[in-house]
Scaffold this motif. Sequence first.
Motif, mmCIF file in Angstrom:
data_model
loop_
_atom_site.group_PDB
_atom_site.id
_atom_site.type_symbol
_atom_site.label_atom_id
_atom_site.label_comp_id
_atom_site.label_asym_id
_atom_site.label_seq_id
_atom_site.Cartn_x
_atom_site.Cartn_y
_atom_site.Cartn_z
ATOM 1 N N UNK A 15 -6.539 -5.356 -1.219
ATOM 2 C CA UNK A 15 -6.631 -4.401 -2.321
ATOM 3 C C UNK A 15 -5.517 -3.352 -2.249
ATOM 4 N N UNK A 16 -5.206 -2.902 -1.021
ATOM 5 C CA UNK A 16 -4.141 -1.912 -0.874
ATOM 6 C C UNK A 16 -2.781 -2.513 -1.223
ATOM 7 N N UNK A 17 -2.601 -3.777 -0.940
ATOM 8 C CA UNK A 17 -1.366 -4.459 -1.353
ATOM 9 C C UNK A 17 -1.291 -4.530 -2.873
ATOM 10 N N UNK A 18 -2.439 -4.744 -3.514
ATOM 11 C CA UNK A 18 -2.469 -4.756 -4.970
ATOM 12 C C UNK A 18 -2.076 -3.385 -5.524
ATOM 13 N N UNK A 33 -1.943 -14.181 -8.735
ATOM 14 C CA UNK A 33 -1.374 -15.407 -8.168
ATOM 15 C C UNK A 33 -0.838 -15.168 -6.763
ATOM 16 N N UNK A 34 -0.196 -14.017 -6.554
ATOM 17 C CA UNK A 34 0.385 -13.718 -5.245
ATOM 18 C C UNK A 34 -0.691 -13.493 -4.186
ATOM 19 N N UNK A 35 -1.789 -12.822 -4.563
ATOM 20 C CA UNK A 35 -2.832 -12.493 -3.591
ATOM 21 C C UNK A 35 -3.917 -13.559 -3.494
ATOM 22 N N UNK A 36 -3.888 -14.551 -4.376
ATOM 23 C CA UNK A 36 -4.875 -15.629 -4.315
ATOM 24 C C UNK A 36 -6.261 -15.213 -4.749
ATOM 25 N N UNK A 37 -6.337 -14.336 -5.775
ATOM 26 C CA UNK A 37 -7.621 -13.883 -6.298
ATOM 27 C C UNK A 37 -7.659 -14.143 -7.795
#
Length: 345
Positions: A15-18, A33-37
């Motif tokens: 979430x922090x990366x988001x 797509x990058x975080x796989x969610x």
Amino acid sequence: MTPGAREQALREERRLRAAELFEQGVPNVLIAEQLGVSDSAVDLWKAKWEQGGTDALRSTGRPGYPSLLDDAQVAVLTAELDRGAVAHGHEQDRWMLKWVNDLIEELFGVRFAQTAAVWRFLGRVGYSHHRPGRRAMQRNEPAITDWVRVTWPGIVQRARAGRAWIVFEDESGAMLTPPIRGTWAKRGRRVRLRCSYAHARRVSMAAFVCYRAGRLPKLFYALAPDCSFTEDEFGPLVTQLRAALGGGRVILVWDRLPGHATSRKTKTYIAENAAWLHVEQLPGYAPELNPVEQVWAWVKNGPLAHYCAPTITELADAADRALDRIRKRPELLTPFLRHTGLDWA
């Protein structure tokens, strides 16, 4: 950190990366797509981020009631559990949920109200329900360790120098009463197998798993319905095996069965063929070092599991088909050797 805490930390990190990507103006679709969610998860995170910034995406801890034990108490409990149930006054060296709950009460003065809660708690702190394996009390652990570290590397070196095959041998048996393994059925319905209870009747099986540097491994086997292999069969079987391997040197590795270790006929055969045959014995009570044991596990847990043969002839045919399937798939034999922990390098 418990498995549950690790998973919670990983989710927070995602979430922090988001939040960092939100600040950079990256579209939600690309973030998902990058975080796989899912896209909807990113939309929800962005709404929270817009209202409260990065802090709004930090973890607020596990939902529900606070944990019965803190991290320090969990560390003490796991250390006591690892000592074993016998160390805590139980006759059986197995942990039951009630005993774990009693131990928690003894150590910390609290206990779970329900047994199911103990099950969930143990799962969160990294424990799972196991079926223990058996080990013989007669095992000589230093001798087994010495064989793995000293004898086995010597066998590999000798095989490479002499371009010899390393051949593991073992025997087993298939019964008319088949091995029982799990299956799926409707809840409350008892599954029953109709099988013969002629306990004295069996198919004896002998298998040779052969390894040589730069060559595909090979499997050879022999079956003996309604009888056992004796010292009279070992010599001819090894002779046939060598011919099937194209001649050359053979290093035979097998257990300390009397027909192998003390038989006069076997010793005479080995002495007469010492020019091409060298024999090494496995340490006692160490079947896990023999890859042929994995062959038996594959056969008995697969094709022969739940197979109720009406006659010994049909059982022998089924065993032959099962072993022949492995013979035609030599790529299986390499992981069988890897499973023993013996280094082939």
